[in-house]
Design a protein around this motif. Structure first.
Motif, mmCIF file in Angstrom:
data_model
loop_
_atom_site.group_PDB
_atom_site.id
_atom_site.type_symbol
_atom_site.label_atom_id
_atom_site.label_comp_id
_atom_site.label_asym_id
_atom_site.label_seq_id
_atom_site.Cartn_x
_atom_site.Cartn_y
_atom_site.Cartn_z
ATOM 1 N N PHE A 161 0.852 -1.180 0.000
ATOM 2 C CA PHE A 161 0.000 0.000 0.000
ATOM 3 C C PHE A 161 0.890 1.233 0.000
ATOM 4 C CE2 PHE A 161 -2.568 -3.424 1.431
ATOM 5 C CZ PHE A 161 -3.827 -3.166 0.919
ATOM 6 N N ASP A 162 0.656 2.111 -0.975
ATOM 7 C CA ASP A 162 1.560 3.230 -1.217
ATOM 8 C C ASP A 162 0.910 4.562 -0.886
ATOM 9 O OD1 ASP A 162 4.221 4.011 -2.801
ATOM 10 O OD2 ASP A 162 2.641 5.416 -3.371
ATOM 11 N N THR A 163 1.639 5.380 -0.112
ATOM 12 C CA THR A 163 1.183 6.715 0.231
ATOM 13 C C THR A 163 2.387 7.650 0.249
ATOM 14 O OG1 THR A 163 -0.048 8.025 1.874
ATOM 15 C CG2 THR A 163 1.345 6.249 2.720
ATOM 16 N N SER A 164 2.199 8.864 0.747
ATOM 17 C CA SER A 164 3.288 9.844 0.864
ATOM 18 C C SER A 164 2.865 10.912 1.852
ATOM 19 C CB SER A 164 3.597 10.481 -0.488
ATOM 20 O OG SER A 164 4.494 11.580 -0.338
ATOM 21 N N ASP A 165 3.855 11.530 2.495
ATOM 22 C CA ASP A 165 3.514 12.608 3.415
ATOM 23 C C ASP A 165 2.981 13.841 2.694
ATOM 24 O OD1 ASP A 165 5.881 13.611 2.317
ATOM 25 O OD2 ASP A 165 6.949 13.753 4.219
ATOM 26 N N MET A 166 3.214 13.938 1.376
ATOM 27 C CA MET A 166 2.738 15.130 0.658
ATOM 28 C C MET A 166 1.310 14.971 0.131
ATOM 29 S SD MET A 166 2.472 14.956 -2.969
ATOM 30 C CE MET A 166 3.075 16.510 -3.581
ATOM 31 N N TYR A 167 0.743 13.787 0.214
ATOM 32 C CA TYR A 167 -0.625 13.592 -0.253
ATOM 33 C C TYR A 167 -1.588 14.107 0.816
ATOM 34 C CZ TYR A 167 1.596 10.207 -3.441
ATOM 35 O OH TYR A 167 2.407 9.589 -4.371
ATOM 36 N N GLY A 168 -2.255 15.180 0.503
ATOM 37 C CA GLY A 168 -3.198 15.760 1.449
ATOM 38 C C GLY A 168 -2.986 17.249 1.675
ATOM 39 N N PRO A 169 -1.830 17.682 2.156
ATOM 40 C CA PRO A 169 -0.735 16.884 2.692
ATOM 41 C C PRO A 169 -1.100 16.212 4.015
ATOM 42 C CG PRO A 169 -0.317 19.208 3.075
ATOM 43 C CD PRO A 169 -1.561 19.127 2.244
ATOM 44 N N HIS A 170 -0.457 15.086 4.274
ATOM 45 C CA HIS A 170 -0.510 14.334 5.526
ATOM 46 C C HIS A 170 -1.763 13.482 5.691
ATOM 47 C CE1 HIS A 170 2.291 17.646 7.347
ATOM 48 N NE2 HIS A 170 2.937 16.838 6.518
ATOM 49 N N THR A 171 -2.894 13.904 5.144
ATOM 50 C CA THR A 171 -4.145 13.205 5.431
ATOM 51 C C THR A 171 -4.195 11.801 4.839
ATOM 52 O OG1 THR A 171 -5.163 14.305 3.526
ATOM 53 C CG2 THR A 171 -5.475 15.327 5.683
ATOM 54 N N ASN A 172 -3.462 11.552 3.753
ATOM 55 C CA ASN A 172 -3.492 10.224 3.154
ATOM 56 C C ASN A 172 -2.791 9.203 4.041
ATOM 57 O OD1 ASN A 172 -2.359 8.299 0.476
ATOM 58 N ND2 ASN A 172 -4.508 8.833 0.701
ATOM 59 N N GLU A 173 -1.685 9.608 4.657
ATOM 60 C CA GLU A 173 -1.030 8.706 5.604
ATOM 61 C C GLU A 173 -1.963 8.402 6.780
ATOM 62 O OE1 GLU A 173 3.764 9.367 5.277
ATOM 63 O OE2 GLU A 173 2.647 10.776 6.537
ATOM 64 N N GLU A 174 -2.667 9.413 7.257
ATOM 65 C CA GLU A 174 -3.592 9.201 8.368
ATOM 66 C C GLU A 174 -4.701 8.233 7.974
ATOM 67 O OE1 GLU A 174 -2.954 13.682 10.269
ATOM 68 O OE2 GLU A 174 -4.744 13.216 9.067
ATOM 69 N N LEU A 175 -5.209 8.372 6.750
ATOM 70 C CA LEU A 175 -6.262 7.478 6.266
ATOM 71 C C LEU A 175 -5.766 6.038 6.189
ATOM 72 C CD1 LEU A 175 -9.149 7.223 4.972
ATOM 73 C CD2 LEU A 175 -7.986 7.443 2.766
ATOM 74 N N LEU A 176 -4.590 5.842 5.609
ATOM 75 C CA LEU A 176 -4.046 4.496 5.517
ATOM 76 C C LEU A 176 -3.794 3.925 6.912
ATOM 77 C CD1 LEU A 176 -3.012 2.133 3.842
ATOM 78 C CD2 LEU A 176 -0.789 3.284 3.684
ATOM 79 N N GLY A 177 -3.294 4.758 7.813
ATOM 80 C CA GLY A 177 -3.076 4.300 9.177
ATOM 81 C C GLY A 177 -4.351 3.800 9.830
#
Length: 328
Positions: free
Chosen positions: A48-64
């Protein structure tokens, strides 16, 4: 699902790109995105691929949130280096200095809610920081147990050689599809020589190769493809429709969608290739996963490549400014 080896890291043959669940493509539905991630896990997807710049930050939170009770079933990949201006997220820079590497990792660990990142990429190569410094700092994260494997995104052949002299690189993430083939001449052979696996992002041409888009009006308001990407500007888009028409004709012979055939082509580029098509809907997840099971002969591959010549695409992948950070 079959597996692929990215250096010393084993992953499912097809991963899931999570970027569009939070930003860049029109529309956001966290409930559907969470359900999509959960179904992907149930169907054997591990990467599963994400990045800290997606959102920014919110995509990592969603995957978490999605993997909180399934951590041992997934390979978490995230990225750092693209820094967005808090006052204006459209403005961005690139940082690969050692201090920032460690700072970014701590932020990602916190947002993902994990104690280690399985695959940690430099999102873009920093022209102002030697790659040796960046990878050296990433290697320290491995030694500390915060990261398991290292990756680079959109790195050139020379950068790959310098990077592996510091620490093994498990994966190179670059755009690779029937309409983005610039890494094939030098970068792919170099990665293979160095034992680096390849993770193609946008293997469906940011959705264009699925045949769902025939006009800029088909994209939702705020979609960055029509706002920023030259290939999706109206004149180029009309020219590029010929690519999809040719692909659709071949796909119809196999009772497939154009997207499934395009994605199957990526899967057939080698046993060290693990594409990460992105979607935020379960319907498209199922369609994409079917592509991993499609068998193509050498004749099939030849016909596909003849129908979609590498030089047939109208428009650059990114604006000129964005292209300066590609394959660096």
């Amino acid at each position: 699902m079959d597996t692929r080896n990215l250096g010393a890291l084993t992953v499912g043959a097809q991963g899931l790109g999570c970027m569009g669940m939070s930003e860049f493509y029109a529309g956001r539905d966290d409930d559907e995105s969470l359900a999509t991630i959960h179904e992907a896990i149930d169907r054997g997807v591990t990467l599963f691929d994400t990045s800290d710049m997606y959102g920014p930050h919110t995509n990592e939170e969603l995957l978490g949130r999605a993997i909180r009770d399934r951590r041992d079933q997934v390979v978490v990949a995230t990225k750092f280096a693209i820094v967005r201006d808090p006052a204006d997220p459209a403005k961005r820079g690139i940082r690969g200095d050692a201090a920032y590497v460690k700072q970014a990792c701590e932020g990602s660990l916190r947002r993902l809610g994990v104690d280690h990142i399985d695959l940690y990429y430099q999102h873009r190569v920093d022209p102002n920081t030697p790659i040796e410094e960046t990878v050296g700092a990433m290697a320290e994260l491995v030694a500390e147990g915060k990261v398991r494997h290292l990756g680079l995104s959109e790195a050139g052949a020379g950068t790959l050689r310098r990077a592996v002299a510091v620490h093994p690189i498990a994966a190179l993430q670059s755009e690779w599809s029937l309409w983005s083939r610039d890494i094939e001449a030098e970068i792919v052979p170099t990665a293979r020589e160095l034992g680096i696996g390849i993770v193609p992002y946008s293997p469906l041409g940011r959705g264009f190769l699925t045949g769902r888009y025939t006009s800029t009006s088909d994209f939702g308001e705020g979609d960055f493809r029509t706002a920023l990407q030259p290939r999706f500007q109206e004149d180029n888009l009309r020219k590029n429709l010929a690519i999809v028409d040719a692909l659709r004709a071949l796909a119809t012979e196999r009772d497939l969608t154009p997207g499934q055939l395009a994605l199957a082509w990526v899967h057939h580029q080698g046993p060290d290739v693990a594409p990460i098509p992105g979607t935020k809907r379960r319907t498209y997840l199922r369609e994409n996963l079917t592509a991993a099971e499609i068998e193509l002969s050498e004749e099939d591959l030849s016909r596909i490549e003849s129908a979609v010549p590498a030089d047939a695409v109208a428009g650059l992948r990114y604006p000129e400014s964005g292209m300066q950070s590609i394959n660096r």
